[in-house]
Each structure stands twice: as structure tokens, then as C-alpha cells.
Design a protein around this motif. Structure first.
Motif, PDB file in Angstrom:
ATOM      1  N   LEU A 184       0.837  -1.197   0.000  1.00  0.00           N
ATOM      2  CA  LEU A 184       0.000   0.000   0.000  1.00  0.00           C
ATOM      3  C   LEU A 184       0.874   1.250   0.000  1.00  0.00           C
ATOM      4  N   VAL A 185       0.647   2.146  -0.941  1.00  0.00           N
ATOM      5  CA  VAL A 185       1.446   3.372  -1.036  1.00  0.00           C
ATOM      6  C   VAL A 185       0.639   4.616  -0.703  1.00  0.00           C
ATOM      7  N   GLN A 186      -0.694   4.541  -0.804  1.00  0.00           N
ATOM      8  CA  GLN A 186      -1.486   5.756  -0.558  1.00  0.00           C
ATOM      9  C   GLN A 186      -2.929   5.384  -0.257  1.00  0.00           C
ATOM     10  N   ALA A 187      -3.536   6.157   0.632  1.00  0.00           N
ATOM     11  CA  ALA A 187      -4.965   6.072   0.919  1.00  0.00           C
ATOM     12  C   ALA A 187      -5.528   7.484   0.884  1.00  0.00           C
ATOM     13  N   ALA A 188      -6.597   7.687   0.155  1.00  0.00           N
ATOM     14  CA  ALA A 188      -7.182   9.020  -0.007  1.00  0.00           C
ATOM     15  C   ALA A 188      -8.654   8.974   0.388  1.00  0.00           C
ATOM     16  N   VAL A 189      -9.050   9.881   1.275  1.00  0.00           N
ATOM     17  CA  VAL A 189     -10.446  10.041   1.677  1.00  0.00           C
ATOM     18  C   VAL A 189     -10.957  11.317   1.024  1.00  0.00           C
ATOM     19  N   THR A 190     -11.937  11.191   0.154  1.00  0.00           N
ATOM     20  CA  THR A 190     -12.438  12.319  -0.632  1.00  0.00           C
ATOM     21  C   THR A 190     -13.903  12.567  -0.306  1.00  0.00           C
ATOM     22  N   VAL A 191     -14.224  13.798   0.026  1.00  0.00           N
ATOM     23  CA  VAL A 191     -15.609  14.218   0.266  1.00  0.00           C
ATOM     24  C   VAL A 191     -15.953  15.254  -0.803  1.00  0.00           C
ATOM     25  N   GLU A 192     -16.916  14.923  -1.644  1.00  0.00           N
ATOM     26  CA  GLU A 192     -17.314  15.816  -2.741  1.00  0.00           C
ATOM     27  C   GLU A 192     -18.751  16.239  -2.536  1.00  0.00           C
ATOM     28  N   THR A 193     -18.993  17.537  -2.582  1.00  0.00           N
ATOM     29  CA  THR A 193     -20.334  18.086  -2.384  1.00  0.00           C
ATOM     30  C   THR A 193     -20.778  18.804  -3.649  1.00  0.00           C
ATOM     31  N   THR A 194     -22.063  18.604  -3.978  1.00  0.00           N
ATOM     32  CA  THR A 194     -22.646  19.200  -5.179  1.00  0.00           C
ATOM     33  C   THR A 194     -24.043  19.696  -4.853  1.00  0.00           C
ATOM     34  N   PRO A 195     -24.354  20.967  -5.076  1.00  0.00           N
ATOM     35  CA  PRO A 195     -25.737  21.423  -4.890  1.00  0.00           C
ATOM     36  C   PRO A 195     -26.677  20.656  -5.809  1.00  0.00           C
ATOM     37  N   ASP A 196     -27.800  20.204  -5.270  1.00  0.00           N
ATOM     38  CA  ASP A 196     -28.765  19.405  -6.026  1.00  0.00           C
ATOM     39  C   ASP A 196     -30.010  20.241  -6.303  1.00  0.00           C
ATOM     40  N   PRO A 197     -30.325  20.533  -7.564  1.00  0.00           N
ATOM     41  CA  PRO A 197     -31.530  21.322  -7.861  1.00  0.00           C
ATOM     42  C   PRO A 197     -32.819  20.549  -7.678  1.00  0.00           C
ATOM     43  N   GLY A 198     -32.753  19.270  -7.337  1.00  0.00           N
ATOM     44  CA  GLY A 198     -33.970  18.495  -7.102  1.00  0.00           C
ATOM     45  C   GLY A 198     -34.159  17.329  -8.023  1.00  0.00           C
ATOM     46  N   HIS A 199     -33.267  17.127  -8.996  1.00  0.00           N
ATOM     47  CA  HIS A 199     -33.438  16.032  -9.937  1.00  0.00           C
ATOM     48  C   HIS A 199     -33.378  14.681  -9.237  1.00  0.00           C
ATOM     49  N   LEU A 200     -32.417  14.524  -8.328  1.00  0.00           N
ATOM     50  CA  LEU A 200     -32.252  13.237  -7.665  1.00  0.00           C
ATOM     51  C   LEU A 200     -33.440  12.937  -6.760  1.00  0.00           C
ATOM     52  N   LEU A 201     -33.915  13.946  -6.023  1.00  0.00           N
ATOM     53  CA  LEU A 201     -35.056  13.728  -5.140  1.00  0.00           C
ATOM     54  C   LEU A 201     -36.305  13.383  -5.935  1.00  0.00           C
ATOM     55  N   ALA A 233     -28.317  19.140  -1.028  1.00  0.00           N
ATOM     56  CA  ALA A 233     -26.982  18.978  -1.609  1.00  0.00           C
ATOM     57  C   ALA A 233     -26.650  17.501  -1.613  1.00  0.00           C
ATOM     58  N   THR A 234     -25.870  17.120  -2.596  1.00  0.00           N
ATOM     59  CA  THR A 234     -25.401  15.746  -2.706  1.00  0.00           C
ATOM     60  C   THR A 234     -23.994  15.663  -2.128  1.00  0.00           C
ATOM     61  N   VAL A 235     -23.788  14.754  -1.197  1.00  0.00           N
ATOM     62  CA  VAL A 235     -22.488  14.551  -0.559  1.00  0.00           C
ATOM     63  C   VAL A 235     -22.055  13.117  -0.829  1.00  0.00           C
ATOM     64  N   GLU A 236     -20.892  12.977  -1.429  1.00  0.00           N
ATOM     65  CA  GLU A 236     -20.364  11.652  -1.736  1.00  0.00           C
ATOM     66  C   GLU A 236     -18.994  11.499  -1.084  1.00  0.00           C
ATOM     67  N   THR A 237     -18.819  10.389  -0.400  1.00  0.00           N
ATOM     68  CA  THR A 237     -17.560  10.106   0.298  1.00  0.00           C
ATOM     69  C   THR A 237     -16.938   8.857  -0.299  1.00  0.00           C
ATOM     70  N   LEU A 238     -15.708   8.985  -0.753  1.00  0.00           N
ATOM     71  CA  LEU A 238     -14.982   7.877  -1.381  1.00  0.00           C
ATOM     72  C   LEU A 238     -13.653   7.676  -0.663  1.00  0.00           C
ATOM     73  N   VAL A 239     -13.264   6.430  -0.531  1.00  0.00           N
ATOM     74  CA  VAL A 239     -11.962   6.066   0.028  1.00  0.00           C
ATOM     75  C   VAL A 239     -11.219   5.266  -1.027  1.00  0.00           C
ATOM     76  N   SER A 240     -10.105   5.791  -1.507  1.00  0.00           N
ATOM     77  CA  SER A 240      -9.312   5.153  -2.561  1.00  0.00           C
ATOM     78  C   SER A 240      -8.028   4.597  -1.966  1.00  0.00           C
ATOM     79  N   LEU A 241      -7.766   3.330  -2.235  1.00  0.00           N
ATOM     80  CA  LEU A 241      -6.573   2.647  -1.754  1.00  0.00           C
ATOM     81  C   LEU A 241      -5.696   2.291  -2.938  1.00  0.00           C
ATOM     82  N   THR A 242      -4.455   2.759  -2.924  1.00  0.00           N
ATOM     83  CA  THR A 242      -3.530   2.576  -4.036  1.00  0.00           C
ATOM     84  C   THR A 242      -2.408   1.630  -3.618  1.00  0.00           C
ATOM     85  N   TYR A 243      -2.226   0.583  -4.406  1.00  0.00           N
ATOM     86  CA  TYR A 243      -1.197  -0.423  -4.147  1.00  0.00           C
ATOM     87  C   TYR A 243      -0.169  -0.406  -5.267  1.00  0.00           C
ATOM     88  N   THR A 244       0.981  -0.976  -4.968  1.00  0.00           N
ATOM     89  CA  THR A 244       1.991  -1.217  -5.973  1.00  0.00           C
ATOM     90  C   THR A 244       2.452  -2.665  -5.850  1.00  0.00           C
TER      91      THR A 244
END
Length: 490
Positions: A184-201, A233-244
Motif C-alpha cells: 500500500l502506497v497511498q490512501a485518499a479520503v475524498t468528500v465531494e459536495t454538489t448542490p442538487d436542484p432536485g433532480h435526484l429527489l 446537496a449531494t455529498v459523496e464520500t470515497l476512500v481510494s486505496l492505491t497499491y503497488t
């Protein structure tokens, strides 16, 4: 008789910190490299005195010209690094490397591959059985393999402080376990937020409404769809694990390495769930491509999330056109600017210190906060903390009256060595913040918003000048390890 006063049984709120930036031992505030250069210049000047005084003066002046950029530091970088970064930018701009075109306007007709570092990346599908088919991003030039997990964080609202403290402790244990994860060389925790005009709901409500639903229920849900999305708002949380590829196994093919990476995921799920990540699921190849496509072209984000029949592949997830500037990055329908952490908060912080930085901002089309960890192995950790302790002790004892910062740094180094000896892990970490807006005129407003959020989080951020395209890609779930691809030494 009056009852005795109630005792305050609440325990004090936990604080966190003790992160430090390693500083090598040197004289006059110089680092180890600059100190060695200074001694070499002094020795060469003394030798030149045997020739003539003029030769010695010329040598001393030339030496000062070399030592000056090494001694001067600005925002954590030496003057030599800043000069090298500017030269590299001018060189790339003269070769038109800052402009990208794909599709019918490019030589690769019909393809919209990713630009820059990710141009040669691929996605392999791996069947895991219980988790289904997952996507593993392969960057062949660095032989990095990245798998991404989607989390559903539970949040900290209406949660007891003891439960929050337990989650932080589980996260610390999970990070310590990463230090012992092979390859394992890297772990990244990413939180991305996007205003939602209502399409998803609206799509969720209409997709789950029964045909024989009462009229009153239909009317209430219709009112919810019309009025509630104003602040959603749409909030998405991703955890990326990078190996070599581990040492001694260089002969593994991409397919074999992807299967091995996928096999290591189950035991990582429980640690994340205990840390408050909620439901944890590996991301499919289609979801990976959709996430990257939406980052480069924010205008299609709602269509990609609402219509799963759209054909999105990794080979066509890139932008049609992109142009990198010194302090911003234009890509299809968005203008982005990425900031990097210069210095972590001094002193102690609380469990909710960074919460405002990741909260949605309605003025921004998208905001992505990536906390990137690069763990040390146990052997490297032991060597590093002992070296840091020796350097900190040298910096504190070389002065007749050490400064308060020197003493605090020495205490932090000694505490880190004790914690590592007790089984704690040691990781390098940094933070990248990317804000995307609809026009170049809105970048100044994004700058003010991010500066305000960084101040609330007690962080020192600065725009990633000359590396906007690379740092934009580093925040995506694609496993970009920036130091591996850097041409300017950090």
C-alpha cells in the motif's frame, strides 16, 4: 434541606494533534542540504585563497548565489524549488502541453481519454463474488493499482461525544493497520459536495411511488419535491486505496495484481464501518467512470446520476477540451482551482475542526476535499521517529536560548517516538481542496469561500501554482500519487 449541587460528570472533550513536519538538522536555520553546501563553499573559498584573493571573492559570491535559493523559503518551499517549478511551467507551455483536445478535434478521433497523468490509465473489472464486479484503476507508468470504496457517513449530529471519540479511535487503528498492509502506497479520503436542484429527489420519489398510492400521499410528496430541494446537496464520500507490486513479485501481470488487490478489501471494510463510514461498498467500473466524467464536465453530473442507461466508460470519461493556467484549470463546462495544505493546524484540534471545510457551499458547482495519507512501514516508522527526535534535540540544544517553538517541536518528536514504540502508525498526510465554478469570473468568489473555510479549520492553504491539472487529477478516485510523477523535487 436543599439537595447537594449536581456534580459535573462529563469528561473533557478530547483534543488531537502532535502532527509535525520533519525538519532536518542544520545551522543558522538551514536544512541539511543547504548546510552541506555552505560548508563546501567555505572550504572551496579557503582553497582559493591560496591562488588569489580575487579568486576567493569570486568563489564566495558564486557560492552565495547558489546558497541563497536554498536558504530562502516561502510557503514551505525553497527558492530553488520555486524557480524550478516556474521553469518547468514555461517549458511545458512553450510545448503546448497545457492545452488538451480530444474527440473529433484531436488526433485520437472518437475517443475522450483522460488528460495528463491519467492518459494511459485503464480500468480492470474484477469479480469478487459477494461484492460483485468492482473496478481497479491501473496507472501503468507507475504500476499503481487503485480500488475505491463508497461510504455512507453517519455524521456527528445528535451523536454523543463518547461515540465520536470512539469513531476517531477506530479510524486511528485503521490507519495504523494500513502501515502493515503489503504494497500500500497511498490512501485518499475524498468528500465531494454538489448542490442538487432536485433532480435526484424527484427521480427517487417518482421511482418508488406506488401506482395505487392515495391522492393525499401523492400531493404531500409533490409538495416535498417542489420545496425541499432548495437547500439540498449531494455529498459523496470515497476512500481510494492505491497499491503497488510488492518487492520480489515484479513478474505479476496487471490482471493478477488487480485480483490480489480486490482480495484484500473485506478485512478493510469493518475498520471503516467502525470509524463512522456507515455502509461501505466497492465502486463499480461504470460508477468510477461516471464520477471522473462528472468532475471534468459538471454540466452532465445530474444526467449521469439519474440515468444509469447512459454508456459511460473509462476510455470516454475525459474532457473534450481542457486548458491549464498558472493558477486555474478550465475543463469542458467548469473552471476549477485547487489548493494544497502548507501547514497543519498548530496546537490541538477537536473532532469537528474540519467539518466546515467539507460542508456544502451552494455558491460552488462542486467542491472536493481530499485528505491523502501515505503510510510508512513499521521499519521506516521506527527509523523516522528516532531521526526526527535527534534532529529536534539538535535544533533545540544548538542555541543558548532555544525558542518556544524549538521546545514544542522537541516535545512532539519525543511523544511521537514513544507512541510509535507503543504500536502507533506513522503516516504522511496532506490535503487538497478543489472548487469548481461555472465561469472564470467566479474563481475570485471561490477563493474567498475556501479561504474562509480554511480559516475555520485552522489550515494554511495556497493555490497549487503551475500544477493545477495534476492536483485536480490527484483528487479523483484514480490513484494519482503526486510525488511519483513530480519533476520538481519536493
Amino acid at each position: 434541606m436543599a439537595p447537594p449541587p449536581a456534580r459535573d460528570t462529563e469528561s473533557p472533550q478530547r483534543t488531537y494533534g502532535n502532527w509535525r513536519r520533519g525538519v532536518g538538522a542544520g545551522l543558522f536555520g538551514l536544512g541539511p542540504v543547504a548546510t552541506l553546501v555552505m560548508f563546501a563553499i567555505a572550504l572551496l573559498t579557503v582553497l582559493m585563497l591560496a591562488v588569489s584573493i580575487i579568486a576567493a571573492l569570486v568563489t564566495a559570491l558564486l557560492g552565495l548565489c547558489i546558497l541563497g535559493p536554498l536558504a530562502f523559503r516561502f510557503n514551505g518551499r525553497t527558492g530553488l524549488q520555486a524557480i524550478a517549478a516556474r521553469i518547468a511551467w514555461w517549458r511545458g507551455r512553450s510545448r503546448r502541453q497545457h492545452v488538451y483536445l480530444s474527440g473529433v478535434a484531436s488526433r485520437a478521433t472518437g475517443s475522450h481519454q483522460l488528460p495528463g497523468i491519467l492518459a494511459r490509465s485503464e480500468v480492470y473489472e474484477v469479480e469478487t463474488g459477494r461484492a460483485g464486479r468492482i473496478g481497479v484503476v491501473v496507472v501503468p507508468q507507475s504500476r499503481h493499482y487503485t480500488v475505491t470504496l463508497r461510504c455512507s457517513p453517519e455524521g456527528i449530529d445528535l451523536v454523543d461525544q463518547s461515540a465520536v471519540d470512539a469513531r476517531v479511535a477506530h479510524l486511528a487503528g485503521w490507519l495504523a493497520a494500513l502501515c502493515r498492509e503489503p504494497g500500500l502506497v497511498q490512501a485518499a479520503v475524498t468528500v465531494e459536495t454538489t448542490p442538487d436542484p432536485g433532480h435526484l429527489l424527484a427521480a427517487e420519489v417518482h421511482g418508488n411511488m406506488a401506482d395505487d398510492a392515495p391522492d393525499l400521499a401523492r400531493q404531500v410528496l409533490g409538495e416535498v419535491v417542489r420545496h425541499y430541494p432548495a437547500g439540498a446537496a449531494t455529498v459523496e464520500t470515497l476512500v481510494s486505496l492505491t497499491y503497488t507490486v510488492p518487492p520480489g513479485r515484479r513478474g505479476l501481470s496487471h490482471e493478477d495484481m488487480c485480483r490480489e488487490v480486490a482480495a484484500r478489501l473485506p478485512h478493510l471494510h469493518s475498520g471503516l464501518s467502525a470509524a463512522g463510514a456507515g455502509g461501505v461498498h466497492p465502486v463499480s467500473p461504470r460508477s468510477l467512470a461516471a464520477a471522473v466524467r462528472a468532475a471534468y464536465d459538471p454540466a452532465v453530473a445530474h444526467d449521469l446520476s439519474g440515468d444509469h442507461s447512459l454508456d459511460v466508460t473509462w476510455e470516454n470519461a475525459g474532457p473534450v477540451a481542457a486548458r491549464e493556467s498558472w493558477d486555474s484549470y478550465r475543463h469542458d463546462s467548469g473552471f476549477s482551482r485547487t489548493w494544497g495544505m502548507v501547514e497543519a493546524p498548530r496546537g490541538v484540534t477537536f473532532s469537528n475542526t474540519f467539518s466546515r471545510l467539507t460542508d456544502p457551499d451552494p455558491e460552488l458547482m462542486r467542491k472536493r476535499v481530499s485528505l491523502i495519507y501515505r503510510p510508512y512501514s513499521p521499519a521506516e516508522s521506527a527509523r523516522l521517529v528516532e531521526a526526527d527526535k535527534r534532529d529536534a534535540r539538535f535544533n533545540a540544544t544548538k542555541k543558548a536560548r532555544p525558542t518556544a517553538r524549538d521546545l514544542v517541536d522537541l516535545g512532539s518528536a519525543e511523544q511521537a517516538a514513544q507512541e510509535e514504540a507503543a504500536g502507533a502508525g506513522v503516516v504522511r498526510f496532506t490535503l487538497l481542496v478543489t472548487a469548481t465554478v461555472a465561469s472564470a469570473d467566479e474563481l475570485e468568489q471561490a477563493d474567498r469561500i475556501i479561504a474562509s473555510r480554511a480559516a475555520e479549520a485552522r489550515l494554511s492553504l495556497r493555490p497549487m501554482y503551475g500544477a493545477q491539472a495534476a492536483t485536480f487529477a490527484a483528487g479523483l478516485p484514480a490513484g494519482v500519487v503526486l510525488p511519483v510523477h513530480a519533476s520538481v523535487p519536493f
